[in-house]
Design a protein around this motif. Structure first.
Motif, PDB file in Angstrom:
ATOM      1  N   UNK A 443     -57.939 -37.171  17.264  1.00  0.00           N
ATOM      2  CA  UNK A 443     -56.507 -37.335  17.516  1.00  0.00           C
ATOM      3  C   UNK A 443     -55.740 -36.051  17.215  1.00  0.00           C
ATOM      4  N   UNK A 444     -56.002 -35.465  16.066  1.00  0.00           N
ATOM      5  CA  UNK A 444     -55.300 -34.243  15.665  1.00  0.00           C
ATOM      6  C   UNK A 444     -55.581 -33.128  16.667  1.00  0.00           C
ATOM      7  N   UNK A 445     -56.810 -33.004  17.108  1.00  0.00           N
ATOM      8  CA  UNK A 445     -57.182 -31.971  18.080  1.00  0.00           C
ATOM      9  C   UNK A 445     -56.473 -32.189  19.415  1.00  0.00           C
ATOM     10  N   UNK A 446     -56.456 -33.424  19.888  1.00  0.00           N
ATOM     11  CA  UNK A 446     -55.785 -33.730  21.149  1.00  0.00           C
ATOM     12  C   UNK A 446     -54.285 -33.456  21.061  1.00  0.00           C
ATOM     13  N   UNK A 447     -53.697 -33.835  19.937  1.00  0.00           N
ATOM     14  CA  UNK A 447     -52.257 -33.654  19.769  1.00  0.00           C
ATOM     15  C   UNK A 447     -51.901 -32.176  19.768  1.00  0.00           C
ATOM     16  N   UNK A 448     -52.680 -31.377  19.048  1.00  0.00           N
ATOM     17  CA  UNK A 448     -52.425 -29.937  18.986  1.00  0.00           C
ATOM     18  C   UNK A 448     -52.567 -29.301  20.366  1.00  0.00           C
ATOM     19  N   UNK A 449     -53.547 -29.746  21.117  1.00  0.00           N
ATOM     20  CA  UNK A 449     -53.788 -29.170  22.440  1.00  0.00           C
ATOM     21  C   UNK A 449     -52.647 -29.456  23.405  1.00  0.00           C
ATOM     22  N   UNK A 450     -52.127 -30.672  23.389  1.00  0.00           N
ATOM     23  CA  UNK A 450     -51.058 -30.982  24.339  1.00  0.00           C
ATOM     24  C   UNK A 450     -49.753 -30.276  23.969  1.00  0.00           C
ATOM     25  N   UNK A 451     -49.504 -30.111  22.675  1.00  0.00           N
ATOM     26  CA  UNK A 451     -48.310 -29.387  22.237  1.00  0.00           C
ATOM     27  C   UNK A 451     -48.427 -27.913  22.625  1.00  0.00           C
ATOM     28  N   UNK A 452     -49.586 -27.329  22.391  1.00  0.00           N
ATOM     29  CA  UNK A 452     -49.789 -25.927  22.728  1.00  0.00           C
ATOM     30  C   UNK A 452     -49.722 -25.702  24.234  1.00  0.00           C
ATOM     31  N   UNK A 453     -50.266 -26.623  25.000  1.00  0.00           N
ATOM     32  CA  UNK A 453     -50.213 -26.494  26.454  1.00  0.00           C
ATOM     33  C   UNK A 453     -48.776 -26.515  26.949  1.00  0.00           C
ATOM     34  N   UNK A 454     -47.971 -27.407  26.400  1.00  0.00           N
ATOM     35  CA  UNK A 454     -46.582 -27.522  26.839  1.00  0.00           C
ATOM     36  C   UNK A 454     -45.789 -26.246  26.582  1.00  0.00           C
ATOM     37  N   UNK A 455     -46.184 -25.493  25.552  1.00  0.00           N
ATOM     38  CA  UNK A 455     -45.430 -24.300  25.151  1.00  0.00           C
ATOM     39  C   UNK A 455     -46.172 -22.997  25.409  1.00  0.00           C
ATOM     40  N   UNK A 456     -47.300 -23.031  26.069  1.00  0.00           N
ATOM     41  CA  UNK A 456     -48.058 -21.802  26.299  1.00  0.00           C
ATOM     42  C   UNK A 456     -47.248 -20.789  27.085  1.00  0.00           C
ATOM     43  N   UNK A 457     -47.564 -19.511  26.860  1.00  0.00           N
ATOM     44  CA  UNK A 457     -46.790 -18.447  27.496  1.00  0.00           C
ATOM     45  C   UNK A 457     -47.084 -18.318  28.985  1.00  0.00           C
TER      46      UNK A 457
END
Length: 464
Positions: A443-457
């Motif tokens: 869960x923690x890994x999935x959550x971090x990935x979707x947040x990072x994807x939304x804000x990636x440069x």
């Protein structure tokens, strides 16, 4: 008058029944006959609902909770979810409306946040502050009752109660959002379609705790996609959006919201009663936002008077969409990405944006999913003419609001020449058979990935 009332309310010399005296006086000058969300009325009410009987022996945790609430009211800052709910209930009671709340563990609140009924630790005697907000208050004017784990039966009863008592605020709260599964027949056969089949309106409110907190598949999702799929609004036609006409909401079968601030929750509950028609309201209630430090509202956001510095005046009523928190002009060509989201994921997106200093990203919260706020979305699309459009959610792609939002968002985009369906990007979990993983680390890994994807440069690839 306002300063005098506020002085008396906070004065140590105020008698125990000062609230009743002030309330009666305000009624005489016509200020409480319709509360209008004023901070004055909220302050007086706040005094009543945070004062505990001196002869009671309360658990020290309960005393601490109520002392904190009293501090919120006194300072006007940091009003949390439970206090906002109590203020909504209390203002409606003052106006003469019956408020009824039932469900599993609603007296305490599943997440120990409500504490609507408190107990003497020595005698077992109970006390409910919301039973004492006006003089000579009838015992049944406010009802909060723990019910059995028979969702079908309890929700069916509350639906009937709301039809027979259209001027009452009637709420049913599931212990977790997935508990609504046991009442699905009521939603399918009656609540979603009762007005279309039998011309019977209801203002029933359903609270479904929803949020991806790593608690596994059975305690994560309120299945918002089911309610959105049953909504009857046309995704390809923008209806009449004039607020004064209220055509859109009257033509829709119900409302589905996922609010993110205590003040917005306060307003959406009061809106249920203050309309001259009734529509069911499905609320994706939060869990971790009940105590999140950033999920607080100032008392001025419950007000129709002046707000605090930096306060958006739109907040003195229900916000169907909350625009980006940073001050932006009507046209911001330098913003590279507009993230649209709903619910608690906003706070994680905002935290990551601050950490990574991605200030060329705007984040807007769609608080009312259904009916879709076309006019407000159009406003934000025009504000950021060069931004790529991203929908971000915690739920898997085949769940959550994604399938409901995308055709409506595409319709709004086409109407302002901002692209079409194929231009909508996605940041969220991949399709899944289960609502959530059963492993916290995953869960923690999935959550971090979707947040990072939304804000990636770099630009986000299309979900194809």
């Amino acid at each position: 008058m306002r300063r005098l009332c506020l002085f008396l309310m906070t004065s140590s010399l105020a008698p125990k029944n000062m609230f009743q005296i002030l309330e009666t006086g305000l009624q005489l000058i016509g200020l409480v006959s319709r509360v209008q969300n004023s901070s004055l009325a909220s302050g007086i009410l706040g005094k009543a609902i945070t004062t505990l009987p001196s002869e009671f022996s309360f658990h020290r945790t309960i005393k601490r909770v109520y002392d904190a609430r009293a501090q919120m009211i006194e300072t006007g800052h940091g009003v949390d979810w439970a206090t906002a709910e109590a203020l909504a209930f209390g203002t409606l009671l003052i106006e003469g409306n019956h408020v009824r709340l039932s469900g599993q563990d609603v007296e305490r609140g599943t997440f120990s946040h409500r504490h609507a009924v408190i107990h003497d630790q020595k005698t077992g005697q109970i006390y409910c502050p919301l039973d004492h907000v006006i003089m000579n208050q009838e015992a049944e004017m406010f009802t909060v009752s723990n019910s059995s784990l028979s969702e079908f039966g309890v929700l069916g009863f509350e639906l009937g109660y709301s039809m027979e008592n259209p001027n009452s605020l009637v709420l049913w709260e599931a212990q977790f959002g997935d508990f609504a599964n046991g009442a699905q027949v009521i939603f399918d056969q009656f609540l979603s379609s009762g007005e279309a089949k039998w011309l019977r309106q209801t203002g029933l409110v359903v609270l479904l705790p929803h949020g991806y907190d790593g608690q596994g598949p059975e305690h994560s999702s309120g299945r918002v996609e089911r309610f959105l799929q049953m909504s009857n609004d046309n995704p390809f036609v923008i209806p009449e959006m004039d607020h004064s006409l209220r055509t859109q909401i009257q033509e829709c079968n119900w409302q589905v919201v996922n609010v993110t601030t205590p003040a917005n929750y306060f307003h959406v509950l009061r809106r249920q009663i203050h309309r001259d028609f009734r529509k069911p309201l499905v609320v994706m209630s939060p869990k971790n936002l009940l105590r999140l430090a950033k999920c607080k509202s100032d008392l001025s956001e419950f007000d129709d008077l002046e707000g605090h510095p930096g306060f958006d005046k739109q907040g003195t009523r229900f916000k169907r969409l909350i625009k980006d928190k940073h001050p932006h002009s009507d046209r911001e060509e330098g913003i590279r990405r507009l993230i649209l989201c709903s619910g608690k994921v906003y706070y994680e997106l905002d935290e990551e944006r601050e950490r990574s200093k991605a200030f060329d990203v705007a984040i807007c919260r769609i608080e009312q999913l259904c009916p879709f706020p076309y006019n407000l979305v159009q406003r934000e699309l025009n504000r950021y003419p060069n931004a790529e459009i991203v929908w971000c959610q915690e739920e898997p792609m085949n769940m959550g609001a994604y399938s409901y939002i995308t055709p409506r968002l595409a319709t709004a985009m086409r109407s302002v020449n901002r692209g079409a369906y194929e231009d909508i990007k996605y940041a969220g979990r991949a399709p899944s058979a289960a609502t959530a993983t059963g492993f916290l680390a995953v869960h923690v890994k999935e959550q971090a990935e979707l947040i990072q994807k939304a804000l990636q440069s770099s630009p986000i690839p299309l979900p194809i």
